[in-house]
Write a protein that holds these residues in place. Structure first.
Motif, PDB file in Angstrom:
ATOM      1  N   ASN A   1       5.703  25.653 -35.192  1.00 10.49           N
ATOM      2  CA  ASN A   1       4.806  26.562 -34.471  1.00 10.49           C
ATOM      3  C   ASN A   1       5.454  27.943 -34.297  1.00 10.49           C
TER       4      ASN A   1
ATOM      5  N   LEU B   1       5.490  29.709 -37.660  1.00 11.92           N
ATOM      6  CA  LEU B   1       4.150  30.148 -38.062  1.00 11.92           C
ATOM      7  C   LEU B   1       3.705  31.371 -37.243  1.00 11.92           C
TER       8      LEU B   1
ATOM      9  N   THR C   1       2.532  32.510 -29.862  1.00 18.07           N
ATOM     10  CA  THR C   1       3.085  31.151 -29.963  1.00 18.07           C
ATOM     11  C   THR C   1       2.313  30.188 -29.082  1.00 18.07           C
TER      12      THR C   1
ATOM     13  N   GLN D   1      -1.356  29.946 -26.473  1.00 23.01           N
ATOM     14  CA  GLN D   1      -2.581  30.649 -26.041  1.00 23.01           C
ATOM     15  C   GLN D   1      -2.435  31.204 -24.633  1.00 23.01           C
TER      16      GLN D   1
ATOM     17  N   CYS E   1       5.498  21.212 -20.294  1.00 20.19           N
ATOM     18  CA  CYS E   1       5.737  21.381 -21.731  1.00 20.19           C
ATOM     19  C   CYS E   1       7.227  21.362 -22.067  1.00 20.19           C
TER      20      CYS E   1
ATOM     21  N   GLN F   1       8.163  16.987 -24.553  1.00 19.93           N
ATOM     22  CA  GLN F   1       6.740  16.771 -24.254  1.00 19.93           C
ATOM     23  C   GLN F   1       6.502  15.558 -23.350  1.00 19.93           C
TER      24      GLN F   1
ATOM     25  N   PRO G   1      -4.792  31.182 -31.112  1.00 14.89           N
ATOM     26  CA  PRO G   1      -3.906  30.110 -30.665  1.00 14.89           C
ATOM     27  C   PRO G   1      -4.609  29.241 -29.615  1.00 14.89           C
TER      28      PRO G   1
ATOM     29  N   GLY H   1      -3.585  25.845 -27.845  1.00 17.99           N
ATOM     30  CA  GLY H   1      -2.837  24.676 -27.400  1.00 17.99           C
ATOM     31  C   GLY H   1      -3.474  24.054 -26.167  1.00 17.99           C
ATOM     32  N   PRO H   2      -2.971  22.887 -25.787  1.00 18.80           N
ATOM     33  CA  PRO H   2      -3.548  22.157 -24.659  1.00 18.80           C
ATOM     34  C   PRO H   2      -3.141  22.759 -23.322  1.00 18.80           C
TER      35      PRO H   2
ATOM     36  N   THR I   1      -1.368  16.419 -27.072  1.00 16.76           N
ATOM     37  CA  THR I   1      -0.909  17.166 -28.239  1.00 16.76           C
ATOM     38  C   THR I   1       0.206  18.113 -27.815  1.00 16.76           C
ATOM     39  N   VAL I   2       0.601  19.015 -28.711  1.00 13.44           N
ATOM     40  CA  VAL I   2       1.836  19.768 -28.529  1.00 13.44           C
ATOM     41  C   VAL I   2       1.658  20.923 -27.544  1.00 13.44           C
ATOM     42  N   GLY I   3       2.156  20.773 -26.322  1.00 13.69           N
ATOM     43  CA  GLY I   3       2.137  21.868 -25.362  1.00 13.69           C
ATOM     44  C   GLY I   3       3.094  22.947 -25.839  1.00 13.69           C
ATOM     45  N   GLY I   4       2.582  24.135 -26.126  1.00 11.96           N
ATOM     46  CA  GLY I   4       3.419  25.179 -26.713  1.00 11.96           C
ATOM     47  C   GLY I   4       3.319  25.204 -28.231  1.00 11.96           C
ATOM     48  N   GLY I   5       2.320  24.493 -28.777  1.00 12.62           N
ATOM     49  CA  GLY I   5       2.154  24.462 -30.237  1.00 12.62           C
ATOM     50  C   GLY I   5       0.879  25.157 -30.680  1.00 12.62           C
ATOM     51  N   ALA I   6       0.474  26.182 -29.941  1.00  7.63           N
ATOM     52  CA  ALA I   6      -0.873  26.738 -30.064  1.00  7.63           C
ATOM     53  C   ALA I   6      -1.217  27.321 -31.435  1.00  7.63           C
ATOM     54  N   ALA I   7      -0.267  27.992 -32.068  1.00 14.65           N
ATOM     55  CA  ALA I   7      -0.555  28.613 -33.367  1.00 14.65           C
ATOM     56  C   ALA I   7      -0.770  27.523 -34.410  1.00 14.65           C
ATOM     57  N   LEU I   8       0.139  26.552 -34.391  1.00 17.71           N
ATOM     58  CA  LEU I   8       0.060  25.428 -35.325  1.00 17.71           C
ATOM     59  C   LEU I   8      -1.244  24.650 -35.135  1.00 17.71           C
TER      60      LEU I   8
END
Lengths: 280, 184
Positions: free
Chosen positions: A56, A59, A67, A69, A183, A239, B76, B78-79, B124-131
């Motif tokens: 992430n 990307l 990175t 939202q 997180c 996580q 982005p 993410g959760p 799901t991935v907290g902090g994985g928003a772009a992915l």
């Protein structure tokens, strides 16, 4: 000493650029720690989550997108040299303009009133901490913090005689309670001393320090190491799915305090710890 | 680690075999909603109105996406922390909601209701928003558009990665996993 004139527009442009970069580029010291954790994590699910966090970050940087939202309510630390004369407008307005500009294409996460809850529409106002320091420079540091981790933070006014043991218990309890909500892997900012308001600010300032730089005071550097081990012994893991890397670092900042008290604050930063600074 | 590929809407037989700790790749239409939208849905239900989205067999993702950049279906995404939606979740489970996706712990009441109504909770991935945004092919607000990012979104997932935290048999990954790696 001569007074140095600095147009506030320069501050505005620099802070806007700082924020734009902070949301897309995670700090290099954090990425080193994240990759190291991925290599050493014992839990398969934890490793998988760490891998996704690394992907992430790569990307977001490559594509120039945020990175996370949740680009937060920006917290700005302004150190204003007392030999600087800011010209061409109000510093506060320049900082708000910077936020407005930097957040044009980001999520607007700020409401104007905690009860009425109307979105301000431009992510202003930021939270600004000012400090007047010697010299003719202006330093602005920014934390762009998601509120998942912010919501799990806590202050406790421990009594004077509580000592390290109770400090440790409190820090571990906050991280355990936060669990997956913050997180993890998290960075743990700990404030010790000062007053009710001051200790929370110390915990936040602790998050400005790059990973891998211990507190210069030996007893606090030792406390940071011991706290990191204690926090990771919870097994919460990346996580919250179980594992050895609940936190990547614990940073402690301290200040003198009252004879009655041992104030302690814990401010967690999440797995997208956006941090940047600029000196003008 | 067992892996499943699921397509929405979900049937009972889709969720029954899932176990806490399994990995899921989710595809199909999923509804995005967070705090303010949940509050409004709850208010609508209390007044006896129909919810603005279908619920039977559906999936809700706790998200408030960022604006989309050119070339992206969504910004982005993410959760957000699921626990804040706990007070509003049980009436949705009663109306057939089959899964929720977010991050963070759920209340005891919601966990019990998920077992009762055979629904799962995925993280799901907290902090994985772009992915994660790369696994969303379409996004449009479908209700409460005045709420901006907090509107209800119709999202089309494509192999969206998540892990089963709470299964329909009472399995609870968050509760079990930390103990496995804890050192006293």
């Amino acid at each position: 000493m001569a007074v140095r004139e600095l147009p506030v527009q320069e501050v505005r442009d620099a802070v806007a650029e700082l924020l734009r970069r902070a949301v897309t580029h995670l700090p290099p010291d954090y990425l080193v720690a994240l990759r190291d954790a991925e290599a050493r994590e014992a839990s398969p699910l934890g490793r998988k989550m760490l891998r996704l966090l690394v992907e992430n970050a790569e990307l977001a940087q490559r594509a120039g997108v945020a990175t996370c939202q949740d680009t937060g309510i920006p917290v700005l630390f302004v150190q204003l040299g007392q030999d600087v004369h800011l010209t061409g407008g109000a510093l506060r307005e320049a900082l708000e303009d910077a936020v407005r500009e930097a957040y044009r294409d980001l999520r607007k996460s700020v409401v104007s009133d905690p009860l009425l809850r109307q979105n301000t529409g431009d992510n202003t106002p930021p939270i600004v901490h000012y400090e007047v320091v010697p010299g003719d420079r202006v330093r602005v540091a920014a934390l762009v913090k998601g509120f998942g981790a912010e919501m799990t933070s806590a202050v406790r006014m421990l009594p004077a005689t509580a000592g390290e043991t109770e400090v440790k218990q409190f820090v571990v309890e906050v991280v355990r309670q936060a669990g997956p909500n913050a997180c993890p892997p998290v960075i743990v900012g700990v404030g010790l001393g000062s007053s009710f308001d001051g200790v929370a600010l110390l915990a936040k300032k602790a998050l400005l320090r790059p990973l891998g730089t211990p507190n210069p005071k030996p007893h606090l550097a030792r406390l940071e190491r011991e706290l990191l081990e204690a926090v990771n012994d919870t097994g919460v893991g990346p996580q919250g799915l179980g594992g050895r890397f609940t936190a990547l670092a614990v940073h402690v900042e301290s200040y003198p305090t009252h004879i009655a008290a041992l104030p302690v604050a814990v401010n967690l930063n999440c797995s997208a710890p956006r941090r940047a600074e600029v000196v003008l | 680690m067992r892996e499943w590929r699921l397509r929405t809407p979900l049937r009972e037989e889709d969720v029954l075999p899932l176990r806490a700790g399994d990995w899921v790749y989710l595809s199909g239409v999923v509804y995005g909603a967070r705090d303010a939208a949940h509050q409004r849905i709850a208010e609508a239900l209390r007044r006896g109105h129909e919810p603005p989205i279908p619920l039977r067999g559906q999936v809700i993702y706790y998200v408030g996406p960022a604006p989309a950049k050119e070339g992206w279906a969504v910004g982005p995404a993410g959760p957000t922390t699921s626990g804040r939606m706990d007070p509003f979740t049980i009436p949705l489970l009663e109306r057939g909601l089959k899964a929720t996706v977010g991050k963070g712990t759920r209340s005891a009441e919601v966990k019990q209701a998920m077992v009762r109504h055979r629904a799962v909770y995925l993280a799901t991935v907290g902090g994985g928003a772009a992915l994660l945004a790369r696994h969303i092919l379409r996004a449009r607000p479908v209700a409460y558009e005045d709420l901006g990012t907090e509107a209800i979104w119709e999202l089309e997932f494509s192999d969206f990665p998540a892990v089963v935290v709470n299964d329909v048999h009472g399995g609870d990954l968050y509760a079990e996993a930390a103990a496995r790696y804890a050192r006293a």
